[in-house]
Write a protein that holds these residues in place. Structure first.
Motif, PDB file in Angstrom:
ATOM      1  N   ALA A   1       0.697  -1.095  -0.035  1.00 10.91           N
ATOM      2  CA  ALA A   1       0.022  -0.017  -0.108  1.00 10.91           C
ATOM      3  C   ALA A   1       0.739   1.196   0.109  1.00 10.91           C
ATOM      4  CB  ALA A   1      -1.032  -0.058   1.378  1.00 10.91           C
ATOM      5  N   TRP A   2       1.894   1.116   0.865  1.00  9.25           N
ATOM      6  CA  TRP A   2       2.742   2.353   0.826  1.00  9.25           C
ATOM      7  C   TRP A   2       3.243   2.647  -0.609  1.00  9.25           C
ATOM      8  CZ3 TRP A   2       3.634   5.691   4.894  1.00  9.25           C
ATOM      9  CH2 TRP A   2       4.756   6.512   4.710  1.00  9.25           C
ATOM     10  N   ARG A   3       3.968   1.243  -1.201  1.00  8.27           N
ATOM     11  CA  ARG A   3       4.595   1.835  -2.429  1.00  8.27           C
ATOM     12  C   ARG A   3       3.565   2.304  -3.485  1.00  8.27           C
ATOM     13  NH1 ARG A   3       9.406  -0.775  -4.391  1.00  8.27           N
ATOM     14  NH2 ARG A   3       9.454  -0.655  -6.865  1.00  8.27           N
ATOM     15  N   LEU A   4       2.204   1.818  -3.584  1.00  3.40           N
ATOM     16  CA  LEU A   4       1.283   2.113  -4.422  1.00  3.40           C
ATOM     17  C   LEU A   4       1.101   3.751  -4.080  1.00  3.40           C
ATOM     18  CD1 LEU A   4      -1.159  -0.480  -4.281  1.00  3.40           C
ATOM     19  CD2 LEU A   4       0.095   0.015  -6.282  1.00  3.40           C
ATOM     20  N   ALA A   5       1.104   4.302  -2.939  1.00  5.25           N
ATOM     21  CA  ALA A   5       0.700   5.544  -2.469  1.00  5.25           C
ATOM     22  C   ALA A   5       1.899   6.680  -2.989  1.00  5.25           C
ATOM     23  CB  ALA A   5       0.441   5.617  -1.127  1.00  5.25           C
ATOM     24  N   GLU A   6       3.204   5.929  -2.777  1.00  2.00           N
ATOM     25  CA  GLU A   6       4.289   6.906  -3.268  1.00  2.00           C
ATOM     26  C   GLU A   6       4.148   6.963  -4.655  1.00  2.00           C
ATOM     27  OE1 GLU A   6       7.803   4.897  -1.640  1.00  2.00           O
ATOM     28  OE2 GLU A   6       8.017   6.559  -0.047  1.00  2.00           O
ATOM     29  N   GLY A   7       3.611   5.851  -5.446  1.00  2.00           N
ATOM     30  CA  GLY A   7       3.757   6.023  -6.898  1.00  2.00           C
ATOM     31  C   GLY A   7       2.641   6.881  -7.344  1.00  2.00           C
ATOM     32  N   GLY A   8       1.820   7.596  -6.540  1.00  2.00           N
ATOM     33  CA  GLY A   8       0.762   8.585  -6.883  1.00  2.00           C
ATOM     34  C   GLY A   8      -0.655   7.917  -6.847  1.00  2.00           C
ATOM     35  N   GLU A   9      -0.855   6.540  -6.336  1.00  2.00           N
ATOM     36  CA  GLU A   9      -2.123   6.024  -6.567  1.00  2.00           C
ATOM     37  C   GLU A   9      -2.918   6.488  -5.242  1.00  2.00           C
ATOM     38  OE1 GLU A   9      -2.874   2.283  -7.859  1.00  2.00           O
ATOM     39  OE2 GLU A   9      -1.237   2.205  -9.343  1.00  2.00           O
ATOM     40  N   ARG A  10      -4.074   6.941  -5.303  1.00  2.00           N
ATOM     41  CA  ARG A  10      -4.990   7.120  -3.901  1.00  2.00           C
ATOM     42  C   ARG A  10      -5.264   5.569  -3.568  1.00  2.00           C
ATOM     43  NH1 ARG A  10      -9.810   9.827  -6.462  1.00  2.00           N
ATOM     44  NH2 ARG A  10      -9.587   8.193  -7.870  1.00  2.00           N
ATOM     45  N   THR A  11      -4.760   5.299  -2.376  1.00  2.00           N
ATOM     46  CA  THR A  11      -4.888   4.091  -1.750  1.00  2.00           C
ATOM     47  C   THR A  11      -5.394   3.909  -0.374  1.00  2.00           C
ATOM     48  OG1 THR A  11      -2.728   3.739  -3.089  1.00  2.00           O
ATOM     49  CG2 THR A  11      -3.331   1.981  -1.300  1.00  2.00           C
ATOM     50  N   ILE A  12      -6.210   2.827  -0.060  1.00  2.00           N
ATOM     51  CA  ILE A  12      -6.655   2.684   0.982  1.00  2.00           C
ATOM     52  C   ILE A  12      -6.077   1.201   1.680  1.00  2.00           C
ATOM     53  CG2 ILE A  12      -8.766   1.881   0.483  1.00  2.00           C
ATOM     54  CD1 ILE A  12      -9.952   3.065   3.237  1.00  2.00           C
ATOM     55  N   LEU A  13      -5.705   0.953   2.890  1.00  2.00           N
ATOM     56  CA  LEU A  13      -5.201  -0.171   3.347  1.00  2.00           C
ATOM     57  C   LEU A  13      -6.372  -0.638   4.278  1.00  2.00           C
ATOM     58  CD1 LEU A  13      -3.099  -2.488   3.864  1.00  2.00           C
ATOM     59  CD2 LEU A  13      -1.968  -0.812   5.721  1.00  2.00           C
ATOM     60  N   ALA A  14      -6.949  -1.708   4.079  1.00  2.00           N
ATOM     61  CA  ALA A  14      -8.254  -2.089   4.842  1.00  2.00           C
ATOM     62  C   ALA A  14      -7.713  -3.535   5.398  1.00  2.00           C
ATOM     63  CB  ALA A  14      -9.427  -2.181   4.038  1.00  2.00           C
ATOM     64  N   SER A  15      -8.005  -3.545   6.723  1.00  2.00           N
ATOM     65  CA  SER A  15      -7.968  -4.840   7.547  1.00  2.00           C
ATOM     66  C   SER A  15      -9.217  -5.483   7.561  1.00  2.00           C
ATOM     67  CB  SER A  15      -7.298  -4.751   8.704  1.00  2.00           C
ATOM     68  OG  SER A  15      -7.521  -5.888   9.539  1.00  2.00           O
ATOM     69  N   THR A  16      -9.362  -6.803   7.252  1.00  2.00           N
ATOM     70  CA  THR A  16     -10.687  -7.606   7.591  1.00  2.00           C
ATOM     71  C   THR A  16     -10.415  -8.677   8.638  1.00  2.00           C
ATOM     72  OG1 THR A  16     -10.227  -9.043   5.813  1.00  2.00           O
ATOM     73  CG2 THR A  16     -11.378  -7.310   5.111  1.00  2.00           C
ATOM     74  N   ASP A  17      -9.164  -8.565   9.014  1.00  2.00           N
ATOM     75  CA  ASP A  17      -8.695  -9.618  10.241  1.00  2.00           C
ATOM     76  C   ASP A  17      -9.414  -9.031  11.656  1.00  2.00           C
ATOM     77  OD1 ASP A  17      -7.646 -11.644  11.911  1.00  2.00           O
ATOM     78  OD2 ASP A  17      -5.673 -11.163  11.302  1.00  2.00           O
ATOM     79  N   ALA A  18     -10.196 -10.045  12.235  1.00  2.00           N
ATOM     80  CA  ALA A  18     -10.811  -9.699  13.670  1.00  2.00           C
ATOM     81  C   ALA A  18      -9.710  -9.271  14.621  1.00  2.00           C
ATOM     82  CB  ALA A  18     -11.710 -10.779  14.026  1.00  2.00           C
ATOM     83  N   ALA A  19      -8.516  -9.663  14.307  1.00  2.00           N
ATOM     84  CA  ALA A  19      -7.142  -9.281  15.240  1.00  2.00           C
ATOM     85  C   ALA A  19      -6.452  -8.693  14.506  1.00  2.00           C
ATOM     86  CB  ALA A  19      -6.566 -10.864  15.539  1.00  2.00           C
ATOM     87  N   HIS A  20      -7.050  -7.356  14.345  1.00  2.00           N
ATOM     88  CA  HIS A  20      -6.449  -5.975  13.455  1.00  2.00           C
ATOM     89  C   HIS A  20      -4.941  -5.806  13.922  1.00  2.00           C
ATOM     90  CE1 HIS A  20     -10.332  -5.315  11.513  1.00  2.00           C
ATOM     91  NE2 HIS A  20     -10.787  -4.987  12.815  1.00  2.00           N
ATOM     92  N   SER A  21      -4.030  -5.808  13.026  1.00  2.00           N
ATOM     93  CA  SER A  21      -2.767  -5.483  13.572  1.00  2.00           C
ATOM     94  C   SER A  21      -1.853  -4.338  12.428  1.00  2.00           C
ATOM     95  CB  SER A  21      -1.775  -6.567  13.303  1.00  2.00           C
ATOM     96  OG  SER A  21      -1.877  -7.182  12.116  1.00  2.00           O
ATOM     97  N   ILE A  22      -2.892  -3.539  11.645  1.00  2.00           N
ATOM     98  CA  ILE A  22      -2.183  -2.649  10.816  1.00  2.00           C
ATOM     99  C   ILE A  22      -1.751  -1.435  11.476  1.00  2.00           C
ATOM    100  CG2 ILE A  22      -3.201  -3.715   8.645  1.00  2.00           C
ATOM    101  CD1 ILE A  22      -4.891  -1.357   8.878  1.00  2.00           C
ATOM    102  N   GLY A  23      -2.499  -1.477  12.600  1.00  2.00           N
ATOM    103  CA  GLY A  23      -2.273  -0.220  13.398  1.00  2.00           C
ATOM    104  C   GLY A  23      -0.707  -0.552  14.177  1.00  2.00           C
ATOM    105  N   ASP A  24      -0.311  -1.795  14.606  1.00  2.00           N
ATOM    106  CA  ASP A  24       0.701  -2.123  15.112  1.00  2.00           C
ATOM    107  C   ASP A  24       1.932  -2.098  14.119  1.00  2.00           C
ATOM    108  OD1 ASP A  24      -0.644  -2.755  17.332  1.00  2.00           O
ATOM    109  OD2 ASP A  24      -0.756  -4.655  16.726  1.00  2.00           O
ATOM    110  N   VAL A  25       1.611  -2.147  12.795  1.00  2.00           N
ATOM    111  CA  VAL A  25       2.812  -2.237  11.682  1.00  2.00           C
ATOM    112  C   VAL A  25       2.948  -0.923  11.472  1.00  2.00           C
ATOM    113  CG1 VAL A  25       3.285  -2.439   9.330  1.00  2.00           C
ATOM    114  CG2 VAL A  25       2.454  -4.452  10.693  1.00  2.00           C
ATOM    115  N   LEU A  26       2.176   0.325  11.369  1.00  2.00           N
ATOM    116  CA  LEU A  26       2.170   1.459  10.944  1.00  2.00           C
ATOM    117  C   LEU A  26       2.334   2.147  12.349  1.00  2.00           C
ATOM    118  CD1 LEU A  26      -0.785   1.969   8.569  1.00  2.00           C
ATOM    119  CD2 LEU A  26       1.420   1.997   8.045  1.00  2.00           C
TER     120      LEU A  26
END
Length: 394
Positions: free
Chosen positions: A23-48
């Motif tokens: 998602a980061w790479r796509l955004a840096e390339g100029g694409e409007r990007t959304i990173l969405a988690s469908t995992d009940a045990a969300h962890s994208i907040g931890d990564v970011l």
């Protein structure tokens, strides 16, 4: 056209980190990007390394993130349907006990996750994003989630016409005599709306030009085996796999010294992955000395990923194909890595059921096959060919 990239893989392989980096790479390339988690045990907040919740938040230029709350989506956007279905299913479960006390939320395996998928459809249709990157739960849960729209659509399609008739004829007496509370007219319109959205969702997810699945894995024996099964099951349900990302690959200098044995295991597993996925783009991500955490860690991982154009080379296969034969029709299913002994199929009514391991797919057959029986089936060159013919007595 909004592109959706779904990331899946065995738990613990770094799937969330790889999805965030993509998602980061796509955004840096100029694409409007959304990173969405469908995992009940969300962890994208931890990564970011920042707070991410059920509301969309801005992470960086062109990059937003959200941890989808299926219960909230279900209540806010499909509340009428859920309450009606809960009452109906509750009445069926209670039988003669029609007290109706203690209404519980609808409980159907996979049903809550369906609303997360429907939210992805909203993102794709909104026009706000060029790319949607999805961090899914581990393999088994992801497969159960991705097969659910087709499965539920199959049930709704068969139930909806009868449901209308039942609502019209039995509604005055249903609660008193049958002990079942049938949907009211408003809820029935919700069912129809849900069915229409299910069709749109299936068209989006099964369109290999718009939606692809990327498998994250590790060069370890057990993980490789699960990756192979994952690839087979994804193809069984008609999803296009556009790449395999092998995470935590030891550097070449690790072949000597303390990590020598481990490096040898990784080398053999990498060889197997390259053989099995010879026609699928593969990326190698090095094993870093520290965890991938925060913006800098995600950016570093993004730099290690190949350009997205590399994944465009993934084969575009026809997962289901019907062809006319001299005696009837033939259905061909693309099932790479399938083994004859582990495959079972049978026809039930107007549907063909294909079971592999713990997963089964119910395929609605076209009307042209009405009156034809399964003649023979064979598995050759990654294709399951099923012949439908008239009975010999006819």
């Amino acid at each position: 056209m909004t592109r959706i990239r779904v990331f899946t893989g065995k738990g613990g392989v770094g799937k969330t980190s790889v999805a965030a980096a993509c998602a980061w790479r796509l955004a840096e390339g100029g694409e409007r990007t959304i990173l969405a988690s469908t995992d009940a045990a969300h962890s994208i907040g931890d990564v970011l390394d920042r707070r991410i919740g059920p509301d969309v938040v801005r992470v960086a230029d062109n990059l937003h993130a959200v941890e989808l709350d299926a219960d909230r989506i279900m209540e806010r956007e499909y509340g009428g349907l859920v309450r009606s279905a809960t009452a109906m299913m509750g009445g069926m479960a209670m039988g003669s006990d029609a007290s109706g006390e203690g209404d519980a939320p609808l409980s159907m395996p996979g049903f809550d996750g369906l609303f997360s998928l429907l939210k992805l459809l909203d993102f794709a249709e909104s026009g706000d994003y060029d790319s949607v990157v999805v961090d899914c739960a581990p393999t088994g849960e992801t497969l159960a989630l991705l097969k659910f729209p087709e499965l539920l659509g199959w049930y709704v399609e068969k139930w909806l016409p009868l449901g209308k008739a039942a609502m019209r004829v039995l509604s005055p007496v249903s609660k008193k005599v049958l002990k079942v509370e049938l949907p009211d007219k408003h809820a029935m319109s919700d069912v129809e709306r849900l069915y229409a959205r299910l069709i749109d969702l299936q068209e989006l997810l099964k369109d290999g030009e718009r939606t692809t699945v990327r498998i994250a894995t590790l060069p370890e024996k057990m993980v490789v085996e699960e990756t192979k099964r994952n690839y087979l099951y994804l193809n069984l349900f008609g999803y296009r796999v556009d790449g395999v990302v092998v995470n935590r690959v030891l550097p070449s200098e690790a072949a000597h010294g303390f990590f020598a044995e481990w490096a040898d295991v990784q080398h053999r597993c990498m060889g197997e992955l390259e053989d099995v996925f010879a026609d699928v783009p593969m990326a190698r991500v090095p094993w870093y000395g520290t965890d991938v955490c925060g913006v800098e860690g995600v950016r570093r991982l993004a730099d290690a990923l190949p350009d997205e154009k590399a994944f465009d080379a993934a084969p575009r296969v026809e997962h289901e194909r019907y062809t006319k034969t001299e005696d009837g029709w033939r259905l061909e299913l693309f099932l790479p890595l399938a083994q004859k002994g582990a495959l079972e199929l049978f026809r039930t009514g107007a549907d063909l059921v294909v079971r592999i391991g713990g997963f089964a797919r119910c395929i609605p057959l076209p009307n042209v096959l009405a009156g034809l029986e399964v003649g023979r089936a064979r598995l050759e060159d990654r294709l399951l060919a099923v012949d439908f013919e008239k009975e010999a007595s006819e």
